[in-house]
Scaffold this motif. Structure first.
Motif, mmCIF file in Angstrom:
data_model
loop_
_atom_site.group_PDB
_atom_site.id
_atom_site.type_symbol
_atom_site.label_atom_id
_atom_site.label_comp_id
_atom_site.label_asym_id
_atom_site.label_seq_id
_atom_site.Cartn_x
_atom_site.Cartn_y
_atom_site.Cartn_z
ATOM 1 N N ASP A 1 0.825 -1.204 0.000
ATOM 2 C CA ASP A 1 0.000 0.000 0.000
ATOM 3 C C ASP A 1 0.864 1.261 0.000
ATOM 4 O O ASP A 1 0.592 2.214 -0.736
ATOM 5 C CB ASP A 1 -0.944 -0.005 1.208
ATOM 6 N N LEU B 1 2.304 1.645 -3.480
ATOM 7 C CA LEU B 1 1.309 2.039 -4.476
ATOM 8 C C LEU B 1 0.870 3.495 -4.335
ATOM 9 O O LEU B 1 0.522 4.138 -5.320
ATOM 10 C CB LEU B 1 0.066 1.145 -4.362
ATOM 11 N N HIS B 2 0.886 4.005 -3.125
ATOM 12 C CA HIS B 2 0.381 5.356 -2.883
ATOM 13 C C HIS B 2 1.482 6.356 -2.584
ATOM 14 O O HIS B 2 1.236 7.427 -2.045
ATOM 15 C CB HIS B 2 -0.647 5.320 -1.746
ATOM 16 N N ASP B 3 2.699 6.014 -2.963
ATOM 17 C CA ASP B 3 3.845 6.887 -2.731
ATOM 18 C C ASP B 3 3.765 8.107 -3.640
ATOM 19 O O ASP B 3 3.907 7.993 -4.844
ATOM 20 C CB ASP B 3 5.139 6.118 -2.981
ATOM 21 N N GLN B 4 3.492 9.248 -3.036
ATOM 22 C CA GLN B 4 3.437 10.506 -3.789
ATOM 23 C C GLN B 4 4.297 11.544 -3.090
ATOM 24 O O GLN B 4 3.995 12.724 -3.084
ATOM 25 C CB GLN B 4 1.996 10.984 -3.931
ATOM 26 N N ILE C 1 1.958 8.779 4.256
ATOM 27 C CA ILE C 1 0.689 8.069 4.126
ATOM 28 C C ILE C 1 0.222 7.692 5.531
ATOM 29 O O ILE C 1 0.953 7.049 6.285
ATOM 30 C CB ILE C 1 0.859 6.825 3.232
ATOM 31 N N ASP D 1 -5.589 5.752 6.566
ATOM 32 C CA ASP D 1 -5.950 5.570 5.155
ATOM 33 C C ASP D 1 -5.623 4.154 4.676
ATOM 34 O O ASP D 1 -6.397 3.539 3.948
ATOM 35 C CB ASP D 1 -5.230 6.602 4.284
ATOM 36 N N VAL D 2 -4.471 3.646 5.094
ATOM 37 C CA VAL D 2 -4.090 2.271 4.743
ATOM 38 C C VAL D 2 -5.106 1.303 5.327
ATOM 39 O O VAL D 2 -5.563 0.380 4.649
ATOM 40 C CB VAL D 2 -2.668 1.933 5.249
ATOM 41 N N ARG E 1 -8.273 1.254 3.276
ATOM 42 C CA ARG E 1 -8.096 0.580 1.984
ATOM 43 C C ARG E 1 -7.917 -0.919 2.138
ATOM 44 O O ARG E 1 -8.372 -1.704 1.309
ATOM 45 C CB ARG E 1 -6.895 1.162 1.243
ATOM 46 N N LYS F 1 -1.056 -3.405 -10.318
ATOM 47 C CA LYS F 1 -1.431 -2.517 -11.427
ATOM 48 C C LYS F 1 -1.966 -3.301 -12.621
ATOM 49 O O LYS F 1 -2.860 -2.830 -13.320
ATOM 50 C CB LYS F 1 -0.247 -1.647 -11.825
#
Length: 144
Positions: free
Chosen positions: A16, A19-22, A26, A30-31, A34, A136
């Motif tokens: 997670d 995948l959500h590394d911006q 995080i 939120d994890v 999800r 993905k």
């Protein structure tokens, strides 16, 4: 061999985060939403991962967790060993040298060695990046 909930959830947490590394932290909240895992359980797993240097945390209102390294640098086997301990199928294979007094005469040792080699060949072959790719790809699968 059976992977515990802790091991499975550790992989899901790491996936997670990958995948959500911006480039911003995080939040475990939120994890948890999800992944369908309690925040409290994720906190205990994140503590183990952070202590080992796999992830880093940022405190505060805008805080959360990051992967410390790129997804390619995490082998699935390393994450599982961190949370599960040795992945050897029998105690006598947990260390480099087999200290079992029956090792010389043990008929089943060959079987356990082959099983150990097979498990290692899978979990040490794949990385967190492979799991990201698989996740993905799931979105692109369709049946005609």
């Amino acid at each position: 061999m059976k992977i515990s909930t802790k091991g499975r959830y550790a992989l899901r947490l790491m996936l997670d985060l990958a995948l959500h590394d911006q480039e911003k932290p995080i939040r475990l909240k939120d994890v948890a939403a999800r992944q369908g895992i309690s925040v409290k359980y994720l906190e205990s797993i994140a503590g183990v991962l952070a202590k080992a240097g796999y992830i880093r945390s940022l405190r505060g209102a805008q805080g959360g967790y990051f992967l410390r390294y790129s997804a390619e640098q995490y082998k699935v086997g390393d994450i599982l060993r961190l949370t599960e301990g040795s992945m050897a199928p029998v105690d006598c294979l947990e260390t480099e040298e087999n200290h079992c007094p029956r090792a010389e005469t043990c008929t089943t040792l060959r079987l356990w060695k082959e099983l150990d080699t097979a498990v290692k060949s899978v979990i040490d072959h794949y990385t967190l990046a492979d799991l990201v790719t698989w996740e993905k790809q799931k979105g692109n699968e369709y049946i005609i």
